[in-house]
Design a protein around this motif. Structure first.
Motif, PDB file in Angstrom:
ATOM      1  N   GLU A   1     -25.727  31.039  81.623  1.00 43.40           N
ATOM      2  CA  GLU A   1     -25.662  32.431  81.153  1.00 43.40           C
ATOM      3  C   GLU A   1     -24.438  32.650  80.264  1.00 43.40           C
ATOM      4  O   GLU A   1     -24.521  33.332  79.235  1.00 43.40           O
ATOM      5  CB  GLU A   1     -25.635  33.391  82.343  1.00 43.40           C
ATOM      6  CG  GLU A   1     -26.956  33.490  83.070  1.00 43.40           C
ATOM      7  CD  GLU A   1     -26.878  34.303  84.366  1.00 43.40           C
ATOM      8  OE1 GLU A   1     -25.775  34.820  84.690  1.00 43.40           O
ATOM      9  OE2 GLU A   1     -27.902  34.409  85.038  1.00 43.40           O
ATOM     10  N   SER A   2     -23.313  32.078  80.650  1.00 47.22           N
ATOM     11  CA  SER A   2     -22.090  32.203  79.864  1.00 47.22           C
ATOM     12  C   SER A   2     -22.268  31.556  78.490  1.00 47.22           C
ATOM     13  O   SER A   2     -21.859  32.108  77.468  1.00 47.22           O
ATOM     14  CB  SER A   2     -20.926  31.557  80.616  1.00 47.22           C
ATOM     15  OG  SER A   2     -19.798  31.441  79.807  1.00 47.22           O
ATOM     16  N   HIS A   3     -22.877  30.399  78.465  1.00 52.10           N
ATOM     17  CA  HIS A   3     -23.120  29.690  77.212  1.00 52.10           C
ATOM     18  C   HIS A   3     -24.033  30.505  76.311  1.00 52.10           C
ATOM     19  O   HIS A   3     -23.810  30.593  75.105  1.00 52.10           O
ATOM     20  CB  HIS A   3     -23.732  28.319  77.518  1.00 52.10           C
ATOM     21  CG  HIS A   3     -23.120  27.217  76.748  1.00 52.10           C
ATOM     22  ND1 HIS A   3     -23.817  26.503  75.813  1.00 52.10           N
ATOM     23  CD2 HIS A   3     -21.871  26.705  76.757  1.00 52.10           C
ATOM     24  CE1 HIS A   3     -23.036  25.595  75.282  1.00 52.10           C
ATOM     25  NE2 HIS A   3     -21.853  25.685  75.840  1.00 52.10           N
ATOM     26  N   ASN A   4     -25.065  31.095  76.880  1.00 49.50           N
ATOM     27  CA  ASN A   4     -25.985  31.922  76.096  1.00 49.50           C
ATOM     28  C   ASN A   4     -25.274  33.134  75.516  1.00 49.50           C
ATOM     29  O   ASN A   4     -25.495  33.496  74.351  1.00 49.50           O
ATOM     30  CB  ASN A   4     -27.176  32.370  76.945  1.00 49.50           C
ATOM     31  CG  ASN A   4     -28.315  31.392  76.861  1.00 49.50           C
ATOM     32  OD1 ASN A   4     -28.336  30.504  76.026  1.00 49.50           O
ATOM     33  ND2 ASN A   4     -29.272  31.555  77.739  1.00 49.50           N
ATOM     34  N   LYS A   5     -24.425  33.776  76.295  1.00 51.78           N
ATOM     35  CA  LYS A   5     -23.679  34.930  75.800  1.00 51.78           C
ATOM     36  C   LYS A   5     -22.780  34.525  74.632  1.00 51.78           C
ATOM     37  O   LYS A   5     -22.640  35.265  73.661  1.00 51.78           O
ATOM     38  CB  LYS A   5     -22.846  35.560  76.917  1.00 51.78           C
ATOM     39  CG  LYS A   5     -23.684  36.319  77.922  1.00 51.78           C
ATOM     40  CD  LYS A   5     -22.824  36.878  79.035  1.00 51.78           C
ATOM     41  CE  LYS A   5     -23.683  37.561  80.094  1.00 51.78           C
ATOM     42  NZ  LYS A   5     -22.881  38.052  81.212  1.00 51.78           N
ATOM     43  N   TYR A   6     -22.191  33.351  74.732  1.00 48.34           N
ATOM     44  CA  TYR A   6     -21.329  32.846  73.667  1.00 48.34           C
ATOM     45  C   TYR A   6     -22.127  32.656  72.377  1.00 48.34           C
ATOM     46  O   TYR A   6     -21.689  33.052  71.301  1.00 48.34           O
ATOM     47  CB  TYR A   6     -20.683  31.534  74.119  1.00 48.34           C
ATOM     48  CG  TYR A   6     -19.817  30.869  73.084  1.00 48.34           C
ATOM     49  CD1 TYR A   6     -18.658  31.478  72.618  1.00 48.34           C
ATOM     50  CD2 TYR A   6     -20.149  29.616  72.582  1.00 48.34           C
ATOM     51  CE1 TYR A   6     -17.854  30.860  71.675  1.00 48.34           C
ATOM     52  CE2 TYR A   6     -19.345  28.990  71.638  1.00 48.34           C
ATOM     53  CZ  TYR A   6     -18.204  29.620  71.197  1.00 48.34           C
ATOM     54  OH  TYR A   6     -17.420  29.014  70.268  1.00 48.34           O
ATOM     55  N   VAL A   7     -23.310  32.060  72.487  1.00 48.27           N
ATOM     56  CA  VAL A   7     -24.154  31.842  71.307  1.00 48.27           C
ATOM     57  C   VAL A   7     -24.524  33.167  70.669  1.00 48.27           C
ATOM     58  O   VAL A   7     -24.435  33.327  69.444  1.00 48.27           O
ATOM     59  CB  VAL A   7     -25.427  31.049  71.674  1.00 48.27           C
ATOM     60  CG1 VAL A   7     -26.417  31.039  70.525  1.00 48.27           C
ATOM     61  CG2 VAL A   7     -25.059  29.630  72.065  1.00 48.27           C
ATOM     62  N   TYR A   8     -24.921  34.133  71.484  1.00 52.66           N
ATOM     63  CA  TYR A   8     -25.317  35.431  70.938  1.00 52.66           C
ATOM     64  C   TYR A   8     -24.108  36.193  70.374  1.00 52.66           C
ATOM     65  O   TYR A   8     -24.250  36.924  69.395  1.00 52.66           O
ATOM     66  CB  TYR A   8     -26.068  36.254  71.980  1.00 52.66           C
ATOM     67  CG  TYR A   8     -27.458  35.711  72.197  1.00 52.66           C
ATOM     68  CD1 TYR A   8     -28.430  35.814  71.207  1.00 52.66           C
ATOM     69  CD2 TYR A   8     -27.800  35.074  73.385  1.00 52.66           C
ATOM     70  CE1 TYR A   8     -29.698  35.303  71.388  1.00 52.66           C
ATOM     71  CE2 TYR A   8     -29.073  34.554  73.578  1.00 52.66           C
ATOM     72  CZ  TYR A   8     -30.019  34.671  72.572  1.00 52.66           C
ATOM     73  OH  TYR A   8     -31.275  34.160  72.751  1.00 52.66           O
ATOM     74  N   PHE A   9     -22.943  35.993  70.952  1.00 54.67           N
ATOM     75  CA  PHE A   9     -21.721  36.575  70.389  1.00 54.67           C
ATOM     76  C   PHE A   9     -21.467  36.001  68.995  1.00 54.67           C
ATOM     77  O   PHE A   9     -21.159  36.741  68.058  1.00 54.67           O
ATOM     78  CB  PHE A   9     -20.518  36.312  71.303  1.00 54.67           C
ATOM     79  CG  PHE A   9     -19.203  36.578  70.634  1.00 54.67           C
ATOM     80  CD1 PHE A   9     -18.753  37.879  70.452  1.00 54.67           C
ATOM     81  CD2 PHE A   9     -18.426  35.530  70.162  1.00 54.67           C
ATOM     82  CE1 PHE A   9     -17.545  38.132  69.803  1.00 54.67           C
ATOM     83  CE2 PHE A   9     -17.226  35.765  69.519  1.00 54.67           C
ATOM     84  CZ  PHE A   9     -16.783  37.074  69.344  1.00 54.67           C
ATOM     85  N   LEU A  10     -21.585  34.683  68.867  1.00 52.30           N
ATOM     86  CA  LEU A  10     -21.382  34.058  67.560  1.00 52.30           C
ATOM     87  C   LEU A  10     -22.416  34.548  66.552  1.00 52.30           C
ATOM     88  O   LEU A  10     -22.093  34.785  65.383  1.00 52.30           O
ATOM     89  CB  LEU A  10     -21.429  32.530  67.678  1.00 52.30           C
ATOM     90  CG  LEU A  10     -20.283  31.858  68.438  1.00 52.30           C
ATOM     91  CD1 LEU A  10     -20.501  30.349  68.498  1.00 52.30           C
ATOM     92  CD2 LEU A  10     -18.944  32.184  67.815  1.00 52.30           C
ATOM     93  N   LEU A  11     -23.659  34.719  66.995  1.00 50.14           N
ATOM     94  CA  LEU A  11     -24.692  35.240  66.098  1.00 50.14           C
ATOM     95  C   LEU A  11     -24.359  36.664  65.648  1.00 50.14           C
ATOM     96  O   LEU A  11     -24.504  37.003  64.466  1.00 50.14           O
ATOM     97  CB  LEU A  11     -26.067  35.215  66.778  1.00 50.14           C
ATOM     98  CG  LEU A  11     -26.759  33.864  66.842  1.00 50.14           C
ATOM     99  CD1 LEU A  11     -27.995  33.948  67.731  1.00 50.14           C
ATOM    100  CD2 LEU A  11     -27.136  33.376  65.453  1.00 50.14           C
ATOM    101  N   ALA A  12     -23.908  37.491  66.565  1.00 51.84           N
ATOM    102  CA  ALA A  12     -23.553  38.874  66.229  1.00 51.84           C
ATOM    103  C   ALA A  12     -22.353  38.909  65.281  1.00 51.84           C
ATOM    104  O   ALA A  12     -22.342  39.678  64.306  1.00 51.84           O
ATOM    105  CB  ALA A  12     -23.262  39.675  67.494  1.00 51.84           C
ATOM    106  N   ALA A  13     -21.345  38.090  65.554  1.00 54.73           N
ATOM    107  CA  ALA A  13     -20.170  38.034  64.682  1.00 54.73           C
ATOM    108  C   ALA A  13     -20.567  37.567  63.285  1.00 54.73           C
ATOM    109  O   ALA A  13     -20.089  38.101  62.274  1.00 54.73           O
ATOM    110  CB  ALA A  13     -19.116  37.098  65.270  1.00 54.73           C
ATOM    111  N   THR A  14     -21.452  36.605  63.227  1.00 55.95           N
ATOM    112  CA  THR A  14     -21.928  36.109  61.940  1.00 55.95           C
ATOM    113  C   THR A  14     -22.682  37.198  61.181  1.00 55.95           C
ATOM    114  O   THR A  14     -22.477  37.380  59.972  1.00 55.95           O
ATOM    115  CB  THR A  14     -22.834  34.876  62.146  1.00 55.95           C
ATOM    116  OG1 THR A  14     -22.070  33.865  62.801  1.00 55.95           O
ATOM    117  CG2 THR A  14     -23.352  34.345  60.827  1.00 55.95           C
ATOM    118  N   GLY A  15     -23.536  37.924  61.879  1.00 50.38           N
ATOM    119  CA  GLY A  15     -24.275  39.014  61.239  1.00 50.38           C
ATOM    120  C   GLY A  15     -23.348  40.089  60.704  1.00 50.38           C
ATOM    121  O   GLY A  15     -23.523  40.580  59.581  1.00 50.38           O
ATOM    122  N   ALA A  16     -22.343  40.445  61.479  1.00 50.72           N
ATOM    123  CA  ALA A  16     -21.376  41.458  61.037  1.00 50.72           C
ATOM    124  C   ALA A  16     -20.584  40.956  59.828  1.00 50.72           C
ATOM    125  O   ALA A  16     -20.368  41.702  58.865  1.00 50.72           O
ATOM    126  CB  ALA A  16     -20.428  41.811  62.180  1.00 50.72           C
TER     127      ALA A  16
END
Length: 152
Positions: A16-31
């Motif tokens: 779950e932690s790893h998944n949150k990290y991936v989605y955080f990176l995706l969100a940061a990239t989108g921003a």
């Protein structure tokens, strides 16, 4: 048996932690993409905007790598699920013989490991592309400030 449950819980938390990290990176990239595209909007394509364009390219590639990481993780989970179904004898295409079942289980375990390896590659690539884009963007903004300051 309690140790086994502790390991399962720890593995679940790690995933779950790893998944949150991936989605955080995706969100940061989108921003970052949104901000960079807004800054680049209307500028002529010249040498001066090359670092900004490079940053956009890095972030697009980072976004792609993040999506591929998710894809390969899902493929690994599916291969692992198949392997567990085969071990329990409940797979939809369960082989007739025990030796064939064991061969297919080993094959699926190999697929799981291959897919996890690809997933690991893509999360590292996602991070480094995001970072490279950030550095390129900062360099571009600094060059822009120096260029504007030096202009009459």
């Amino acid at each position: 048996m309690a140790d086994n449950e502790d390991l399962k819980e720890l593995q679940k938390l790690h995933f779950e932690s790893h998944n949150k990290y991936v989605y955080f990176l995706l969100a940061a990239t989108g921003a970052a993409l949104g901000y960079a595209l807004q800054k680049l909007d209307g500028l002529p394509i010249t040498f001066w905007v090359a670092p900004g364009l490079f940053a956009v390219f890095c972030w697009l590639a980072s976004f792609y790598a993040g999506c591929m990481r998710i894809t390969w993780t899902h493929r690994a989970m599916h291969a692992n699920f198949d392997s567990l179904q085969l071990q329990r004898g409940i797979h939809l295409r369960q082989p007739d013989s025990a030796s064939e079942t064991q061969r297919v289980i080993e094959l699926r375990k190999g697929h799981t490991l291959e897919n996890l390896g690809r997933s690991s590659f893509y999360i590292k690539l996602q991070f480094w592309l995001l970072t490279a884009g950030l550095l390129a963007f900062v360099v571009w903004r600094i060059l822009e400030m120096l260029r504007v300051k030096g202009a009459p």
